[in-house]
Design a protein around this motif. Structure first.
Motif, mmCIF file in Angstrom:
data_model
loop_
_atom_site.group_PDB
_atom_site.id
_atom_site.type_symbol
_atom_site.label_atom_id
_atom_site.label_comp_id
_atom_site.label_asym_id
_atom_site.label_seq_id
_atom_site.Cartn_x
_atom_site.Cartn_y
_atom_site.Cartn_z
ATOM 1 N N GLY A 38 -1.464 -3.155 3.834
ATOM 2 C CA GLY A 38 -1.223 -2.258 2.788
ATOM 3 C C GLY A 38 -1.992 -1.225 1.972
ATOM 4 O O GLY A 38 -1.855 -0.396 1.196
ATOM 5 N N HIS A 195 0.109 13.880 -0.293
ATOM 6 C CA HIS A 195 1.301 13.266 -0.646
ATOM 7 C C HIS A 195 1.966 12.534 0.375
ATOM 8 O O HIS A 195 2.405 11.441 0.289
ATOM 9 C CB HIS A 195 2.308 14.284 -1.080
ATOM 10 C CG HIS A 195 2.386 14.864 -2.368
ATOM 11 N ND1 HIS A 195 2.556 13.924 -3.436
ATOM 12 C CD2 HIS A 195 1.869 16.075 -2.948
ATOM 13 C CE1 HIS A 195 2.480 14.625 -4.672
ATOM 14 N NE2 HIS A 195 1.999 15.787 -4.601
ATOM 15 N N ARG A 198 0.167 9.237 1.185
ATOM 16 C CA ARG A 198 0.415 8.223 -0.003
ATOM 17 C C ARG A 198 1.707 7.811 0.220
ATOM 18 O O ARG A 198 1.978 6.419 0.014
ATOM 19 C CB ARG A 198 0.480 8.884 -1.408
ATOM 20 C CG ARG A 198 -1.067 8.786 -2.002
ATOM 21 C CD ARG A 198 -1.393 8.899 -3.304
ATOM 22 N NE ARG A 198 -0.653 10.071 -3.927
ATOM 23 C CZ ARG A 198 -1.306 11.070 -4.094
ATOM 24 N NH1 ARG A 198 -2.659 11.239 -3.834
ATOM 25 N NH2 ARG A 198 -0.478 12.192 -4.492
ATOM 26 N N ASP A 199 2.700 8.421 0.533
ATOM 27 C CA ASP A 199 4.089 7.921 0.837
ATOM 28 C C ASP A 199 4.000 6.938 1.921
ATOM 29 O O ASP A 199 4.739 5.896 1.797
ATOM 30 C CB ASP A 199 4.934 8.989 1.496
ATOM 31 C CG ASP A 199 5.811 9.777 0.274
ATOM 32 O OD1 ASP A 199 5.513 9.234 -0.895
ATOM 33 O OD2 ASP A 199 6.528 10.695 0.345
ATOM 34 N N ASN A 201 1.636 5.153 3.158
ATOM 35 C CA ASN A 201 0.742 4.237 2.603
ATOM 36 C C ASN A 201 1.873 2.961 1.803
ATOM 37 O O ASN A 201 1.252 1.894 1.696
ATOM 38 C CB ASN A 201 -0.366 4.715 1.676
ATOM 39 C CG ASN A 201 -1.164 3.258 1.273
ATOM 40 O OD1 ASN A 201 -1.729 3.198 0.209
ATOM 41 N ND2 ASN A 201 -1.695 2.555 2.452
ATOM 42 N N ARG A 202 2.906 3.503 1.523
ATOM 43 C CA ARG A 202 3.840 2.631 0.629
ATOM 44 C C ARG A 202 4.226 1.368 1.648
ATOM 45 O O ARG A 202 4.466 0.317 1.198
ATOM 46 C CB ARG A 202 5.113 3.202 0.273
ATOM 47 C CG ARG A 202 4.823 4.084 -1.078
ATOM 48 C CD ARG A 202 5.892 4.499 -1.637
ATOM 49 N NE ARG A 202 5.663 5.647 -2.562
ATOM 50 C CZ ARG A 202 6.385 6.799 -2.758
ATOM 51 N NH1 ARG A 202 7.735 6.617 -2.270
ATOM 52 N NH2 ARG A 202 6.093 7.696 -3.413
ATOM 53 N N THR A 203 4.180 1.645 2.769
ATOM 54 C CA THR A 203 4.761 0.763 3.829
ATOM 55 C C THR A 203 3.792 0.590 4.993
ATOM 56 O O THR A 203 4.082 -0.504 5.676
ATOM 57 C CB THR A 203 6.225 1.307 4.538
ATOM 58 O OG1 THR A 203 5.883 2.502 5.201
ATOM 59 C CG2 THR A 203 7.332 1.092 3.574
ATOM 60 N N SER A 205 -0.435 0.524 6.328
ATOM 61 C CA SER A 205 -1.919 0.555 6.135
ATOM 62 C C SER A 205 -2.477 1.750 6.885
ATOM 63 O O SER A 205 -1.967 2.276 7.891
ATOM 64 C CB SER A 205 -2.645 -0.717 6.532
ATOM 65 O OG SER A 205 -2.194 -1.974 6.459
#
Lengths: 253, 388
Positions: A38, A195, A198-199, A201-203, A205
């Protein structure tokens, strides 16, 4: 060689004591990096620091001379080739956008969708409703919905970068390796890409290799500085920027 | 990419072949409409070349493997048929020996070599015309693709393959008639080779096979397999990092392509009446690549059109100016590469953006393609060596 402490359960990628020499040149020198599940990590370093070689080793393109490369709990990546590693759930984005130029945006994503990769399957494969749905969702994410029927060759540079990221997502990887994603992008594209990452990266690694300091700052993640094939410094961007060794070899120049 | 275009090419092939056949058999030789046996024979030959061109286009146009040795598979198919036709001569040879072909008696051989057994049967010969090129291609491809030999290096070893076979088949003790090869065939399945109706039938069969090969190739390239193939041609490393194994895809299409070339060769031999080692000549394979480049690499109808047009030009020019052909061929390749890099059909389809199969405009064609393959190799080599 002393046996380092093994990876913990929330470690997704674990490099330990990795060495690689090309014709006497030590590209990777006792490199050890641990990436948590993550986590998003930015890797920076001057040219020749070993960033791309590190990516090559993780994805199976290059075999290290020594050291351990472990994915997840216990998968040894040093014994596998690229397709096998890709199927494990490691996606790689190249520095130069690499998409299938003579296919449509749609077909690029369709071919990247996770699924059976064997010839005996693709010879008979029919597009399924589930595939259509996934591709449509991806088109939405990478903002190329209105370009679905265009040939990838006709996309702008930034759109190609996005398409490639979309293809990585289609693979449904657990770990994404992204090599200089914003090279050649406009400022607004760079911002959108930050952006998007980062999106993602929510789910998943993510490891991002980047030269653009503004972009690294925008990502706001832990930074690893490579120099001469090993880790020189690690921490927040402010922390590594203040590190005199880093200033000496990289930032100060 | 409509259903219509799917069928236009095979229909044209069949209709033209039918018209030629009717005008050949159905009109008296004195009629102005009469098509001579010579013309029918030429058409049959061109159709066999068209199958070879389709085979080359499948691997070069769609999978990006520049083959400079495909005529070897064509010639092997031809030899399989030639062996059947030679056995079919039976006791009608010069030495009137039903057990041994003339050239073996001439060499003083007493027994038929083991690998000649079975060739007295037509179905066996046809199966061999498929299997021998297929197996050779599979073995060659397995080692070449597995060790990731690509680009010009692969082109050079395909050229070496056909040259090695050329030298091997020149040898008398190989048992394939050496330098002279096999000729003086009498009949095929009981039909006399020289007869007009036999020639016409062979031409029509060639047309049907070409049409079927086109449909098969169209299906293959239109499938998801075909999409992976084109993806591989455009960005092989990307397919690998997506989890595909390009070596298997290459192996499949390479083997199928060799088998198609083998059928072309098998149909070619009864129509020209001879098979000898010159069919393995490296220049033949290069010519096949030129047909495809002229017609349009990556377009199946272009491959057929290129094979027919270039060979028509060859027939006319070698009749009018013998010796000038090689210069014309070389000139043609250069001109096409510079002024018509997508070939005839590729240029006609240029505006059709939906046609996703064509190599894109920034992908170099022809000679430039060979150059760029080389550059790619250098680059990827450098990438591997270069630290970071």
């Amino acid at each position: 060689m002393n046996q380092p402490i093994g990876p913990t359960s929330d470690t997704i990628l674990y490099l330990s004591g990795v060495n690689k020499t090309f014709d006497g040149f030590r590209a990777i020198n006792n490199l050890s990096i641990t990436l948590d599940r993550g986590e998003m990590r930015a890797v920076i370093g001057p040219n020749g620091a070993g960033k791309s070689t590190m990516m090559d080793i993780i994805t199976g393109k290059t075999r290290p001379d020594a050291g351990r490369v472990v994915f997840g709990a216990s998968t040894d990546l040093t014994r596998m080739d690229e397709p096998a590693i890709a199927s494990l759930g490691i996606g790689r984005k190249f520095q130069k956008p690499t998409v299938f130029e003579s296919h449509t945006v749609w077909d690029n994503l369709l071919l990247a969708l996770a699924g059976d990769r064997r010839a005996r399957f693709t010879l008979r494969a029919r597009r399924t409703a589930a595939e259509t749905e996934k591709v449509e969702a991806l088109l939405e994410t990478i903002r190329l919905t209105s370009h679905r029927n265009r040939l990838a060759a006709n996309l702008s540079h930034g759109q190609k970068q996005w398409l490639e990221i979309g293809m990585l997502l289609a693979q449904d990887p657990q770990l994404l390796l992204v090599d200089e994603p914003v090279a050649g992008m406009t400022d607004s594209e760079t911002e959108q890409t930050a952006h998007l990452l980062r999106d993602i990266n929510r789910t998943r690694s993510v490891v991002v290799v980047e030269h653009d300091m503004a972009f690294v700052r925008a990502l706001g993640v832990k930074v690893t500085v490579l120099h001469e094939g090993s880790v020189l410094s690690e921490g927040t961007l402010d922390h590594v920027s203040a590190d005199p060794r880093v200033i000496d070899v990289y930032l100060g120049r | 990419m409509t259903r219509l275009s799917f069928t236009v090419t095979p229909v044209i092939i069949i209709v033209v072949a039918a018209i030629l056949a009717i005008l050949n058999l159905g009109t008296p030789a004195t009629s102005a409409l009469h098509v001579s046996d010579f013309v029918v024979g030429l058409a049959g030959k061109y159709l066999c070349y068209a199958m070879l061109a389709l085979a080359v286009d499948l691997v070069w146009g769609f999978a990006g493997i520049l083959t400079l040795g495909h005529a070897a598979f064509f010639a092997l198919g031809g030899y399989a048929m030639g062996m059947y036709l030679t056995r079919e001569i039976g006791a009608r040879g010069v030495y009137a020996n039903a057990q041994l072909p003339d050239f073996m008696i001439f060499l003083g051989w007493k027994n038929l070599p083991w690998y000649w057994h079975g060739f007295a049967h037509f179905p066996f010969a046809i199966v061999m015309a498929l299997i021998v090129p297929g197996v050779l291609a599979a073995i060659f491809g397995f080692f070449a693709f597995r060790s990731r030999v690509g680009g010009v290096y692969l082109s050079i070893i395909t050229q070496a393959l056909t040259y090695a076979l050329l030298l091997a088949f020149f040898r008398n003790d190989m048992g394939f008639g050496g330098n002279n090869g096999m000729t003086d065939f009498k009949d095929i399945l009981g039909a006399p080779i020289g007869r007009s109706s036999t020639g016409t039938a062979l031409m029509v069969i060639s047309a049907i096979c070409t049409a079927l090969a086109y449909i098969g190739a169209r299906w293959l390239t239109g499938s998801r397999f075909g999409k992976v193939m084109v993806a591989m041609r455009d960005a092989e490393s990307r397919t690998r990092f997506l989890g595909y194994r390009p070596e298997y895809y290459k192996l499949v299409v390479w083997t199928l392509s060799a088998m198609l070339a083998g059928i072309g060769g098998a149909l070619y031999v009864p129509q020209v009446g001879i098979i000898n080692p010159s069919e393995f000549a490296p220049a033949n394979s290069i010519e096949a690549v030129i047909w495809v480049a002229v017609g349009g690499r990556g377009t199946l109808s272009g491959a057929i059109l290129g094979a027919v047009l270039v060979n028509l030009g060859k027939t006319i020019l070698t009749g009018a100016l013998p010796g000038a052909w090689l210069y014309a061929l070389g000139g043609l390749f250069i001109l096409v590469t510079i002024f018509l890099p997508r070939g005839i059909v590729g240029s006609l389809r240029r505006k059709n953006a939906r046609d996703a199969i064509l190599p894109t405009s920034d992908e170099p064609q022809g000679i430039a393609a060979i150059d760029s393959v080389q550059a790619d190799l250098r680059e990827s080599g450098a990438e591997m060596e270069k630290p970071a």
